[in-house]
Design a protein around this motif. Structure first.
Motif, PDB file in Angstrom:
ATOM      1  N   ILE A   1       0.834  -1.197   0.000  1.00 35.48           N
ATOM      2  CA  ILE A   1       0.000   0.000   0.000  1.00 35.48           C
ATOM      3  C   ILE A   1       0.873   1.253   0.000  1.00 35.48           C
ATOM      4  O   ILE A   1       0.589   2.238  -0.701  1.00 35.48           O
ATOM      5  CB  ILE A   1      -0.954  -0.012   1.209  1.00 35.48           C
ATOM      6  CG1 ILE A   1      -1.871  -1.229   1.140  1.00 35.48           C
ATOM      7  CG2 ILE A   1      -1.773   1.274   1.263  1.00 35.48           C
ATOM      8  CD1 ILE A   1      -2.791  -1.373   2.327  1.00 35.48           C
TER       9      ILE A   1
ATOM     10  N   SER B   1       2.193   6.680  -6.840  1.00 35.07           N
ATOM     11  CA  SER B   1       1.178   7.515  -7.483  1.00 35.07           C
ATOM     12  C   SER B   1       1.611   8.968  -7.592  1.00 35.07           C
ATOM     13  O   SER B   1       1.008   9.749  -8.340  1.00 35.07           O
ATOM     14  CB  SER B   1      -0.137   7.431  -6.708  1.00 35.07           C
ATOM     15  OG  SER B   1      -0.021   8.053  -5.435  1.00 35.07           O
TER      16      SER B   1
ATOM     17  N   ALA C   1       0.896   4.101  -2.916  1.00 38.00           N
ATOM     18  CA  ALA C   1       0.615   5.514  -2.654  1.00 38.00           C
ATOM     19  C   ALA C   1       1.792   6.394  -3.044  1.00 38.00           C
ATOM     20  O   ALA C   1       1.611   7.481  -3.624  1.00 38.00           O
ATOM     21  CB  ALA C   1       0.271   5.708  -1.181  1.00 38.00           C
TER      22      ALA C   1
ATOM     23  N   THR D   1      -8.812   2.561  -3.185  1.00 35.34           N
ATOM     24  CA  THR D   1      -8.476   1.803  -1.976  1.00 35.34           C
ATOM     25  C   THR D   1      -8.836   2.568  -0.712  1.00 35.34           C
ATOM     26  O   THR D   1      -9.123   1.956   0.326  1.00 35.34           O
ATOM     27  CB  THR D   1      -6.974   1.459  -1.971  1.00 35.34           C
ATOM     28  OG1 THR D   1      -6.655   0.720  -3.153  1.00 35.34           O
ATOM     29  CG2 THR D   1      -6.600   0.618  -0.762  1.00 35.34           C
ATOM     30  N   ILE D   2      -8.839   3.882  -0.786  1.00 32.05           N
ATOM     31  CA  ILE D   2      -9.092   4.709   0.402  1.00 32.05           C
ATOM     32  C   ILE D   2     -10.445   4.392   1.050  1.00 32.05           C
ATOM     33  O   ILE D   2     -10.518   4.240   2.283  1.00 32.05           O
ATOM     34  CB  ILE D   2      -8.973   6.202   0.041  1.00 32.05           C
ATOM     35  CG1 ILE D   2      -7.507   6.548  -0.237  1.00 32.05           C
ATOM     36  CG2 ILE D   2      -9.520   7.083   1.163  1.00 32.05           C
ATOM     37  CD1 ILE D   2      -7.288   7.969  -0.719  1.00 32.05           C
ATOM     38  N   PRO D   3     -11.562   4.281   0.312  1.00 31.53           N
ATOM     39  CA  PRO D   3     -12.835   3.964   0.984  1.00 31.53           C
ATOM     40  C   PRO D   3     -12.811   2.626   1.721  1.00 31.53           C
ATOM     41  O   PRO D   3     -13.419   2.496   2.800  1.00 31.53           O
ATOM     42  CB  PRO D   3     -13.845   3.945  -0.176  1.00 31.53           C
ATOM     43  CG  PRO D   3     -13.237   4.804  -1.227  1.00 31.53           C
ATOM     44  CD  PRO D   3     -11.772   4.564  -1.123  1.00 31.53           C
TER      45      PRO D   3
ATOM     46  N   TYR E   1      -2.690  12.147 -10.570  1.00 32.34           N
ATOM     47  CA  TYR E   1      -4.088  12.248 -10.172  1.00 32.34           C
ATOM     48  C   TYR E   1      -4.874  13.117 -11.147  1.00 32.34           C
ATOM     49  O   TYR E   1      -6.034  12.813 -11.464  1.00 32.34           O
ATOM     50  CB  TYR E   1      -4.187  12.806  -8.743  1.00 32.34           C
ATOM     51  CG  TYR E   1      -3.730  11.822  -7.692  1.00 32.34           C
ATOM     52  CD1 TYR E   1      -4.629  10.914  -7.125  1.00 32.34           C
ATOM     53  CD2 TYR E   1      -2.409  11.785  -7.262  1.00 32.34           C
ATOM     54  CE1 TYR E   1      -4.215  10.010  -6.160  1.00 32.34           C
ATOM     55  CE2 TYR E   1      -1.989  10.888  -6.297  1.00 32.34           C
ATOM     56  CZ  TYR E   1      -2.897   9.999  -5.756  1.00 32.34           C
ATOM     57  OH  TYR E   1      -2.489   9.085  -4.812  1.00 32.34           O
TER      58      TYR E   1
ATOM     59  N   LEU F   1     -10.134   1.115   3.122  1.00 33.67           N
ATOM     60  CA  LEU F   1      -9.347   1.294   4.340  1.00 33.67           C
ATOM     61  C   LEU F   1     -10.113   2.095   5.382  1.00 33.67           C
ATOM     62  O   LEU F   1     -10.084   1.775   6.580  1.00 33.67           O
ATOM     63  CB  LEU F   1      -8.025   1.987   4.011  1.00 33.67           C
ATOM     64  CG  LEU F   1      -7.015   1.185   3.188  1.00 33.67           C
ATOM     65  CD1 LEU F   1      -5.796   2.039   2.884  1.00 33.67           C
ATOM     66  CD2 LEU F   1      -6.603  -0.078   3.920  1.00 33.67           C
ATOM     67  N   ALA F   2     -10.810   3.137   4.934  1.00 35.94           N
ATOM     68  CA  ALA F   2     -11.573   3.971   5.873  1.00 35.94           C
ATOM     69  C   ALA F   2     -12.680   3.164   6.538  1.00 35.94           C
ATOM     70  O   ALA F   2     -12.905   3.278   7.752  1.00 35.94           O
ATOM     71  CB  ALA F   2     -12.146   5.178   5.139  1.00 35.94           C
TER      72      ALA F   2
ATOM     73  N   THR G   1      -4.923   3.941  -5.711  1.00 37.16           N
ATOM     74  CA  THR G   1      -4.923   4.581  -4.398  1.00 37.16           C
ATOM     75  C   THR G   1      -6.282   5.206  -4.090  1.00 37.16           C
ATOM     76  O   THR G   1      -6.807   5.091  -2.975  1.00 37.16           O
ATOM     77  CB  THR G   1      -3.827   5.657  -4.331  1.00 37.16           C
ATOM     78  OG1 THR G   1      -2.558   5.059  -4.605  1.00 37.16           O
ATOM     79  CG2 THR G   1      -3.793   6.316  -2.963  1.00 37.16           C
ATOM     80  N   MET G   2      -6.875   5.853  -5.081  1.00 33.68           N
ATOM     81  CA  MET G   2      -8.179   6.492  -4.893  1.00 33.68           C
ATOM     82  C   MET G   2      -9.258   5.472  -4.539  1.00 33.68           C
ATOM     83  O   MET G   2     -10.083   5.715  -3.655  1.00 33.68           O
ATOM     84  CB  MET G   2      -8.571   7.252  -6.159  1.00 33.68           C
ATOM     85  CG  MET G   2      -7.737   8.487  -6.430  1.00 33.68           C
ATOM     86  SD  MET G   2      -8.026   9.151  -8.087  1.00 33.68           S
ATOM     87  CE  MET G   2      -9.792   9.334  -8.086  1.00 33.68           C
TER      88      MET G   2
END
Length: 304
Positions: free
Chosen positions: A39, A46, A43, A279-281, A74, A283-284, A276-277
């Motif tokens: 991860i 990116s 990140a 994956t964030i939800p 991005y 992980l949150a 990365t974008m």
């Protein structure tokens, strides 16, 4: 002499305690670094251009935001794919699947665990047995069935019965609302709640639905959090099924958008930024419910 021997004998134990804790913490840190390294690499990559990503491979710089670092990847993601639309589609599909799945699966588990009726154990066994069937074996028959199912659509002020669910939101949601593993988790957790609570509620005049809504569900927070996570993950990561049943770009989820980056010239920095974008939800969600998730898994594991 014996007292001296006892005191001397306790010294190694006293010193071994901190050493054991230090070793345990060191092992945990190494495990965290090992599992988090992909991860971190994703990140950090990116933020780098493709040339620097390959230059830093094999060195510690691959895990450090050093060198030519920017947010250009991005920006390139939004120029290359309709990322916002894909994200909104996945959020909508995942949220509805989770909400509907919590209701349907918990109701099924409540009927199987708290109500007494014939063949309920056989039905539970049949539900669990479906877990051994891989999705790939039923994907093509399922496509045929959803293409034949009827649906009411609005045509002005009239409702028209149409055939086929392909290329819609519902074909990405409804086939995955009921889930055997979610039913099993709810069943195991509901079975751990004392039945005396049901009997006390019945004395007060409560029916089964009232017991489900006011007695069982309020005590099942960890199970609800666990099922929510385990339902959200496959809904968010769905790739094969949308690829088979969705043709319109405006209905596609985020995972299907990854294939856009492998057309023409492959931009690895943009792929890392897009990954990365999305994956964030995930992980949150896990970080928000990790305590409930762990306690529910532990409780489920010790029940029959």
């Amino acid at each position: 002499m014996s007292a001296t021997t006892r005191i001397a004998g306790t010294r190694p134990q006293a010193t071994s305690g901190p050493l054991r804790r230090l070793a345990a913490h060191t092992l945990r840190i190494l495990l965290v670094v090992f599992f988090a390294s992909p991860i971190i690499f994703m990140a950090v990559s990116s933020l780098k251009p493709d040339r620097q990503i390959f230059t830093d491979l094999g060195t510690l710089k691959a895990f450090l935001p050093a060198g030519d670092v920017s947010l250009d990847n991005y920006r390139g993601v939004f120029d290359r794919v309709p990322a916002v639309r894909f994200l909104l589609n996945s959020i909508l599909i995942s949220a509805i699947t989770v909400a509907a799945g919590l209701v349907i699966n918990s109701l099924a588990a409540f009927a199987l665990s708290r109500m007494r009726w014939p063949a309920r154990k056989a039905i539970l066994s049949a539900i669990i047995a479906t877990l051994i069937v891989p999705f790939e074996t039923v994907a093509l028959p399922l496509v045929w069935w959803v293409n034949k199912l009827p649906w009411l659509t609005a045509n002005g002020f009239q409702l028209v019965l149409t055939e086929g669910w392909l290329d819609t939101y519902r074909v990405q949601i409804l086939p995955f609302v009921a889930n055997a593993f979610s039913i099993y988790l709810f069943h195991q957790y509901f079975s751990s709640i004392p039945t005396e609570l049901d009997e006390a509620a019945r004395i007060d005049g409560a029916g089964f639905f009232t017991i489900y809504r006011r007695v069982v569900l309020p005590l099942s927070g960890p199970a609800i959090a666990t099922v929510a996570i385990l339902t959200f993950l496959p809904a968010w990561n769905s790739y094969l099924w949308p690829l088979m049943v969705v043709q319109s770009e405006g209905l596609r989820p985020v995972m299907v958008g990854i294939q856009y980056f492998f057309q023409l010239n492959v931009a690895w920095g943009q792929i890392m930024a897009y990954a990365t974008m999305i994956t964030i939800p995930v992980l949150a969600l896990f970080l928000a419910f990790q305590r409930s998730f762990i306690s529910s898994i532990a409780a489920t594991g010790v029940k029959g």
